[in-house]
Design a protein around this motif. Structure first.
Motif, short mmCIF file in Angstrom:
data_model
loop_
_atom_site.label_atom_id
_atom_site.label_comp_id
_atom_site.label_asym_id
_atom_site.label_seq_id
_atom_site.Cartn_x
_atom_site.Cartn_y
_atom_site.Cartn_z
N PRO A 1 -28.87 19.68 25.80
CA PRO A 1 -30.17 19.90 26.62
C PRO A 1 -30.43 19.93 28.01
O PRO A 1 -31.37 20.20 28.56
N ALA A 2 -29.09 19.25 28.55
CA ALA A 2 -29.10 18.95 30.10
C ALA A 2 -29.37 20.46 30.77
O ALA A 2 -29.63 20.41 31.94
N GLN B 1 -34.88 9.76 26.30
CA GLN B 1 -34.20 9.04 25.23
C GLN B 1 -33.05 9.50 24.82
O GLN B 1 -33.15 10.54 24.13
N THR B 2 -31.88 8.80 24.85
CA THR B 2 -30.74 9.47 24.26
C THR B 2 -30.08 8.24 23.35
O THR B 2 -30.12 7.26 23.43
N GLN B 3 -29.12 8.73 22.51
CA GLN B 3 -28.19 7.71 21.83
C GLN B 3 -26.99 8.62 21.53
O GLN B 3 -26.78 9.89 21.46
N HIS C 1 -27.48 7.30 29.99
CA HIS C 1 -26.37 7.90 29.69
C HIS C 1 -25.77 8.74 30.94
O HIS C 1 -24.43 8.81 31.18
N TYR C 2 -26.58 9.50 31.28
CA TYR C 2 -26.20 10.64 32.51
C TYR C 2 -26.41 9.97 33.80
O TYR C 2 -26.22 10.83 34.70
N PRO D 1 -32.51 18.01 36.16
CA PRO D 1 -34.12 17.71 35.76
C PRO D 1 -34.63 17.96 34.38
O PRO D 1 -35.59 17.12 34.26
N GLN D 2 -33.64 18.43 33.51
CA GLN D 2 -33.99 18.13 32.00
C GLN D 2 -33.81 16.65 31.74
O GLN D 2 -34.42 16.53 30.59
N THR D 3 -33.27 15.88 32.37
CA THR D 3 -33.12 14.42 31.92
C THR D 3 -34.27 13.79 32.30
O THR D 3 -34.23 12.39 32.06
#
Length: 529
Positions: A55-56, A400-402, A479-480, A488-490
């Motif tokens: 999704p980045a 939020q990521t995993q 994470h990023y 900007p997506q993050t």
């Protein structure tokens, strides 16, 4: 090769242009590949399914509609004009400044890097935004920089059994030393997790070492251990699924250190593992580095006058690597959201002067970094004698990521439709009333936080000021963080909105109380961070 670029700055009408180049790093004889993160388990079994598209790079309009928005609490309509989607556009605009610099001939070492033309463009953008928000006394305060580290070009390859791969994701740690024009040609050695036991019985002096370092495993300080044992070069593989470039702070090693993306790192490890007994894979490293003198940066000031001579400060640093969307375009966007909100309130209803400072930054670690912070600290008695609150806005919204565990038979980062909890600081144990105000505001507006505050500030610019200022700071390191996937997506617009509304609520609650509620004697320097 990094081409010369200009340096442009608005400061009291002055235009300044300075040439700039790029650099990198390397050293004597041993290379270590430190593999950080979740390591995909190798072995027999079904092939993993194709990795989902990140999704980045998803269209922003599509992604924005997926995020969960915390509703405005009843009775808090005063904060409705703090709009997350509006602020998120400022994140996009700052990322565009970074990409302009990248596309001008800096494809590997890029971002809103201090001293570059991107820094100059950001200064002008910042001044324009402060003026558009309605701030007065908007100005740039320029600073001279010590010679700055810039990698010009670099190349790393691994060869074994007739196969050669180029580690395209390799990124030199900030401040690393370069190699000779001929570069290094080294044997490769694998040392597991890089603990003392992993090094036992292995001669790594003058060689290239592959080392795995996993998220959740103990920090073995493996890079420095390898350097102490004679490493000639160090590759630290960032084990995020994918192949992101990661820009690291200085490694503190004599040998050159690089980070490497997950996919490249695994490929390099597998070449080493496939070598016949008694033979070693070879690693070649070249790095051209320059230190560029006579560069400048600036911090930007703007003011909203209040009804008294007391003050509230809002800080956010401007610089960052790659798109630098979370770190720290999101903080700058939140600061602008606060400026626009309070500019709509009549001066007579603003109890205290609000002073907004876009800090020069700190990513040029060890190169005279955070010169603006140092100036503020040196002038603290004049600036902060009547300061009731200082808010440092740093990474206020992160998706939020995993990492998908191996029993999903996947090797990817999964995204949630919300934002990560942040670590937070609110004046420390000596200001319990400020901690209560802060946590209540975070909870009320849906800004998710750790259950308990840091007793001292997190690794942020507030660490420069907490000894003598009643400070608020929130931040999240995701994470990023520091990678070329920090787009900007993050930065969820919903998190920007929640955090900024909470900051505004904190300011309003602090303004109900006298200055004496928050001021304390300055802490001794040795007790700080």
């Amino acid at each position: 090769m990094v081409e010369p670029c200009g340096r442009r700055m608005s400061a009291n009408g002055e235009k300044m242009r300075k040439g700039l180049v790029g650099v990198a790093m390397l050293g004597g004889g041993l290379l270590i590949i430190a593999l950080r993160g979740v390591v995909a388990q190798q072995g027999q079994g079904p092939a993993a399914p194709p990795r989902n598209p990140t999704p980045a790079n998803m269209p922003l309009t599509t992604l924005q509609d997926m995020f969960v928005r915390f509703p405005l609490p009843p009775g808090q309509e005063a904060y409705a004009n703090i709009d997350g989607k509006h602020m998120h556009q400022y994140v996009v605009e700052q990322a565009a400044i970074s990409r302009k610099y990248r596309d001008a001939g800096h494809p590997k070492f890029w971002g809103r890097i201090i001293g570059t033309s991107a820094d100059a463009d950001d200064v002008e953008w910042m001044i324009a935004k402060f003026k558009a928000a309605g701030l007065s006394d908007v100005r740039g305060q320029p600073y001279d920089l010590v010679p700055q580290w810039f990698p010009q070009s670099w190349d790393i390859s691994v060869t074994g059994n007739g196969n050669t791969i180029s580690l395209e994701s390799a990124q030199p740690d900030y401040g690393a030393a370069g190699t000779s024009a001929d570069g290094l040609d080294l044997d490769a050695v694998y040392v597991g997790l890089g603990s003392e036991a992993d090094f036992a019985g292995r001669d790594v002096k003058g060689k290239a070492v592959i080392l795995f370092s996993m998220l959740g495993a103990p920090n073995e300080n493996a890079v420095r251990r390898a350097d102490a044992k004679g490493a000639a070069a160090i590759l630290e593989v960032n084990m995020l699924p994918g192949n992101a470039r990661y820009q690291a702070y200085p490694s503190g090693t004599k040998a050159p250190a690089f980070t490497v993306g997950h996919d490249d790192g695994v490929a390099a490890r597998d070449i080493v593992a496939a070598m016949p007994a008694g033979q070693s894979a070879r690693v070649k490293v070249k790095l051209d580095v320059r230190r560029v003198p006579n560069l400048k940066t600036a911090q930007i000031w703007g003011t909203l006058p209040g009804a008294t001579d007391e003050t509230i400060y809002i800080f956010a640093h401007r610089d960052g690597w790659f798109d630098a969307s979370g770190d720290n375009a999101s903080g700058v966007a939140s600061m602008l959201g606060l400026a626009e909100h309070y500019a709509k309130i009549p001066q007579a209803q603003r109890k205290r002067n609000m002073i907004f400072v876009a800090l020069d930054g700190h990513h040029n670690s060890g190169e005279g970094s955070a010169v603006g912070n140092k100036w503020l600290v040196d002038n603290r008695q004049k600036l902060f004698a009547k300061t009731a609150l200082a808010i440092n806005v740093e990474h206020p919204s992160t998706v939020q990521t995993q990492s998908r565990p191996r029993y999903y038979n996947a090797n990817e980062i999964a995204w949630g439709n919300t934002y990560m909890p942040q670590e937070w600081y609110a004046g420390g144990p000596s200001r319990p009333e400020l901690q209560t105000i802060a946590f209540s505001a975070f909870k009320q507006f849906g800004a998710t936080m750790d259950l308990y505050p840091n007793p001292t500030p997190p690794a942020s610019d507030m660490s420069s000021f907490f000894r003598f200022l009643p400070g608020i700071d929130t931040s999240e390191y995701h994470h990023y963080f520091h990678t070329d996937l920090e787009t900007p997506q993050t930065v969820p617009w919903t998190g920007l909105e929640a955090s900024t509304r909470a900051y505004a609520k904190i300011i309003d609650e602090v303004n109900k109380l006298p200055l004496s509620s928050f001021q304390r004697p300055e802490k001794p320097t040795q007790t700080g961070r």
